[in-house]
Write a protein that holds these residues in place. Structure first.
Motif, short mmCIF file in Angstrom:
data_model
loop_
_atom_site.label_atom_id
_atom_site.label_comp_id
_atom_site.label_asym_id
_atom_site.label_seq_id
_atom_site.Cartn_x
_atom_site.Cartn_y
_atom_site.Cartn_z
N GLU A 295 32.41 57.95 -41.21
CA GLU A 295 32.40 57.35 -39.87
C GLU A 295 32.41 58.43 -38.79
O GLU A 295 31.69 58.32 -37.78
CB GLU A 295 33.62 56.45 -39.72
CG GLU A 295 33.58 55.56 -38.50
CD GLU A 295 34.73 54.58 -38.50
OE1 GLU A 295 34.50 53.40 -38.18
OE2 GLU A 295 35.87 54.98 -38.85
N SER A 318 30.55 47.43 -40.06
CA SER A 318 31.99 47.61 -40.27
C SER A 318 32.48 46.91 -41.53
O SER A 318 33.67 46.92 -41.82
CB SER A 318 32.76 47.08 -39.05
OG SER A 318 32.49 45.70 -38.84
N SER A 319 31.56 46.29 -42.27
CA SER A 319 31.94 45.60 -43.50
C SER A 319 30.74 45.59 -44.45
O SER A 319 29.61 45.87 -44.05
CB SER A 319 32.37 44.16 -43.22
OG SER A 319 31.25 43.40 -42.76
N LEU A 320 31.02 45.26 -45.71
CA LEU A 320 29.94 45.16 -46.70
C LEU A 320 28.96 44.07 -46.29
O LEU A 320 27.74 44.24 -46.44
CB LEU A 320 30.53 44.88 -48.08
CG LEU A 320 29.53 44.76 -49.24
CD1 LEU A 320 28.72 46.04 -49.39
CD2 LEU A 320 30.26 44.41 -50.53
N ALA A 321 29.46 42.98 -45.76
CA ALA A 321 28.58 41.87 -45.34
C ALA A 321 27.65 42.32 -44.22
O ALA A 321 26.46 41.98 -44.21
CB ALA A 321 29.42 40.68 -44.90
N GLN A 322 28.16 43.07 -43.26
CA GLN A 322 27.32 43.56 -42.17
C GLN A 322 26.28 44.55 -42.69
O GLN A 322 25.14 44.56 -42.23
CB GLN A 322 28.18 44.20 -41.09
CG GLN A 322 28.98 43.20 -40.28
CD GLN A 322 29.77 43.86 -39.16
OE1 GLN A 322 29.64 45.06 -38.91
NE2 GLN A 322 30.60 43.08 -38.49
N SER A 323 26.69 45.39 -43.63
CA SER A 323 25.75 46.34 -44.23
C SER A 323 24.61 45.60 -44.92
O SER A 323 23.42 45.94 -44.76
CB SER A 323 26.47 47.24 -45.23
OG SER A 323 25.56 48.08 -45.90
#
Length: 468
Positions: A295, A318-323
């Motif tokens: 980061e 900021s999260s795996l879902a966003q990635s």
């Protein structure tokens, strides 16, 4: 011919010698469903010994062999021609992970293993197999090796050739070369492994491989950046390499038109910015220290890029879902283009430093020759590989546009050649580009390739009509 097929049945069993046209159909049609060939039969061996036995039978009866994995290729390399004289040799039953060696950082996998299954086998050993591409749920390791597949992580880990240490191959005369050595140093003569990788089955049939795996990174960080020009994307790449070094594993370029198509056909996938920009970059870091370390590198990179006016906006997942959401934007570009209608694909590479110049010049050439055509430009900027695809002008019929494919290819491929590039970066030549390459390779290169083909496959039975 009945004698040949009966001996195939004797060798591998009747249910694995497919002769019914309806049952053969999926093996004979290419991934884009634009060509369907014919075959005597589809042979489905279950071991390397059965592959070798079948190849010896094909030698005896002079039957051409088309090796096939997941049949996800885009250049007609894994389907037979329309003559009906060949057999398709499906490797899908050779699907075993033979061994995992986390100390040597290797996995030995058979050619019919689905890429995703190899990735999962690595994860179970707390390792990473880094090859990643859109068809990873259906493409096979054998096909990946036969085409020297690249994907999204070439910048850090290299192509399939870089990820392979050893091979097992059935030669054109039906012998088994056992080269499954997990060695990183072996200077004992010609590198036979590299001859078969990328040869598209034209020299022999890959049946297994020793593949490199890597320690799992402690953190993966994905970011999406907006800028005005491809030249600025190149500036960001240089800055990212300076700030992040080897932790930079992915660097993908997408034009605004790519995102427009994704938004039109997959509206559930939204850009992370309130306003659009002419160009976007998706980048990923894989850090072996910590999330905080990755980061901090990204924050420093984007601060410098903003100060130098290279980009005007950026977001960090900021999260795996966003990635996954950010990667979905990139992965849905070819799907959105397919939904838009018929198109002409180009898998090209040029020196990284010349990509911006290439895009500008080739866009202009195409608009001059085919007014209104729409360029869908995206790809692996970090290794110089562009999927420089062309869609018809609004209102132009798809069939009429495809009829002009040879002329469009000529404009694009000639431009690629002028910029010192290649007309096939990672998809191979197959039958689609076999004749086209003769315009760009020197007579000496072609003679050397033909000499190798003749030496290893004197009867021209291994995937004839492909590559050369």
């Amino acid at each position: 011919m009945n004698t040949f097929l009966q001996q195939c049945v004797d060798a591998i069993g009747a249910k694995h010698v497919v002769v019914d046209p309806a049952d053969m159909a999926t093996y004979l049609t290419d991934w884009r469903r634009r060509f369907t060939g014919r075959a005597l039969a589809v042979l489905r061996p279950g071991s390397v010994d059965e592959v070798a036995l079948l190849v010896r039978l094909c030698n005896r009866f002079r039957i051409p062999v088309v090796p096939q994995g997941g049949n996800t290729g885009l250049v007609l390399g894994s389907v037979p021609d329309s003559s009906g004289t060949a057999v398709v040799m499906s490797l899908l039953r050779l699907n075993q992970i033979r061994s995992v060696d986390p100390v040597n950082n290797t996995i030995t996998a058979e050619a019919g293993c689905i890429l995703h299954h190899v990735q999962q086998a690595a994860v179970e050993a707390n390792r990473l197999f880094p090859l990643s591409l859109a068809a990873e749920g259906s493409c096979t390791i054998g096909g990946n090796l036969a085409t020297n597949a690249g994907g999204t992580a070439v910048l850090r880990y290299g192509n399939m050739r870089d990820l392979c240490l050893g091979l097992e191959v059935v030669t054109a005369d039906g012998e088994i070369w056992s080269g499954l050595r997990g060695l990183r140093k072996d200077n004992t003569g010609f590198d036979l492994r590299d001859l078969f990788i990328g040869a598209e089955g034209a020299l022999g049939i890959i049946t297994a491989a020793v593949l490199k795996v890597f320690p799992q990174p402690r953190a993966r960080l994905t970011a999406f950046a907006a800028m005005t020009t491809p030249a600025q994307a190149l500036q960001l790449l240089a800055l990212a390499q300076e700030h992040c070094g080897a932790t930079l594993t992915g660097f993908e370029l997408m034009s605004d038109f790519c995102m427009q198509l994704v938004n039109a056909h997959f509206p559930q996938l939204q850009l992370p910015f309130a306003t659009s920009s002419p160009q976007y970059v998706l980048l990923e870091l894989s850090d072996h220290e910590s999330f905080a370390h990755a980061e901090a590198m990204l924050e420093s990179l984007f601060a410098d890029a903003l100060e130098q006016e290279i980009l005007h906006d950026a977001v960090v997942a900021s999260s795996l879902a966003q990635s996954r959401a950010l990667w979905s934007l990139r992965e849905h570009v070819p799907l959105a283009q397919a939904e838009e209608g018929k198109n002409i694909k180009h898998d090209v590479s040029v020196p990284i430093s010349r990509i911006a110049e290439f895009i500008a010049a080739t866009d202009a050439f195409l608009q001059d020759a085919f007014p209104g055509c729409r360029m869908v430009t995206f790809g692996h900027l970090g290794d110089g590989n562009l999927h420089y695809n062309v869609s018809p002008a609004i209102g132009e019929a798809g069939d009429a546009f495809i009829a002009r494919q040879a002329d469009i290819n000529r404009v694009v491929h000639d431009s690629v050649h002028r910029f010192g590039g290649s007309i096939s970066a990672e998809h191979g030549l197959g039958a689609l580009k076999r004749d086209e390459i003769r315009r760009y390779k020197s007579p000496l290169e072609l003679r050397l390739m033909q000499s190798i083909k003749t030496a290893l496959d004197p009867l021209n039975l291994m995937n004839p009509g492909k590559v050369i």
